[in-house]
Design a protein around this motif. Sequence first.
Motif, short mmCIF file in Angstrom:
data_model
loop_
_atom_site.label_atom_id
_atom_site.label_comp_id
_atom_site.label_asym_id
_atom_site.label_seq_id
_atom_site.Cartn_x
_atom_site.Cartn_y
_atom_site.Cartn_z
N LYS A 1 0.83 -1.20 0.00
CA LYS A 1 0.00 0.00 0.00
C LYS A 1 0.86 1.25 0.00
N ALA B 1 1.34 4.12 -3.11
CA ALA B 1 1.10 5.56 -2.94
C ALA B 1 2.25 6.38 -3.51
N LYS C 1 2.32 5.89 -7.46
CA LYS C 1 1.21 6.62 -8.08
C LYS C 1 1.46 8.13 -8.06
N ARG D 1 -8.42 -6.66 -6.02
CA ARG D 1 -7.80 -6.04 -4.84
C ARG D 1 -6.69 -5.08 -5.26
N ARG E 1 -8.19 -1.96 -6.76
CA ARG E 1 -8.80 -1.15 -5.71
C ARG E 1 -7.75 -0.40 -4.88
N GLU E 2 -6.65 -1.09 -4.57
CA GLU E 2 -5.59 -0.46 -3.77
C GLU E 2 -4.89 0.66 -4.53
N GLU F 1 -6.35 2.53 -6.86
CA GLU F 1 -7.30 3.63 -6.91
C GLU F 1 -7.37 4.38 -5.59
N ASN F 2 -7.20 3.65 -4.49
CA ASN F 2 -7.31 4.25 -3.16
C ASN F 2 -6.00 4.80 -2.63
N ALA F 3 -4.90 4.53 -3.34
CA ALA F 3 -3.59 4.94 -2.84
C ALA F 3 -3.50 6.46 -2.73
#
Length: 290
Positions: free
Chosen positions: A248, A252, A255, A282, A285-286, A288-290
Amino acid sequence: MNDYVIGINLPDSTNLTNLEAELTRIQRDGFDACEINLSTFPLIIGGELQPMVVEHVKEILKRYPLRYTAHAGYGLDLRNLEEHTMHRAVLFSSIDACAALGITPLNLHYEVQTLYTAREKAFFDAHAEAAEYGLNLGVQINIENIEIEYASKAAEFVRAVNHPNLGMTLDLGHLFLSATHFGYDFMETVKDCAPLLRHLHINDNTGDFELLRMTNFDIYKTMDRNYRFAFGRGDIHIPPFWGKVPLKEAFAVIKKAGYQGVWLCEYYNQSFLPFNKEVQERVRREIENA
């Protein structure tokens, strides 16, 4: 949902007769891209490209709306001076194979830096020439860090060659093992490598370095995979988020750096068939959410 290209490696159990079935499964599991180890098929024999095999594989690949990337075949060693002519032939035939199949990038392992000036010069020169050769054929060349060497050396090498067609493939699982074993900072290295990234390998492990990887590679290669899974030994390439790599946090940083390449899940996916779709979801999703 479609801004990020999520890929997976073609299983090492693939052959010329089941390639179509494997690609069908990969597409069904929701992946956008597929990475092919060039050793999977007899595309190159004796350093020479095999046109019949290339055409056979090409006809199958083009039936699927997937992006394709490649990994250099097993055994390529551009520091090998004793058989350097053959290793160079395999390197340039690998680039030719990628060009013919419409594949980019081609990933090459950095391996371990030696103390021999002549070997390091041969390694440098081969990659500089490959970068230029690949540029003319539309094939990006990338250098990948491995677990038995400092990842910073691969990054330094990319900077030293300083060619627009030579970038870095960051393998996060390799980096985690290397950082744990050699005692350097994982996240600081991700930050240092991020501007150089043209490709990304995402896999997981426990962080438990297997010393046989360095002391006796021949024995290491004979170790049972399921044993290594059970005891978490070394570079086990399990699915992302099944181990202890801080993915994760790495996502971040990568990205934020504006990475535009494939987010390639590189693991022994034939051992996890019922879960591959969930892995794809998964990872997406990770990111996109980073």
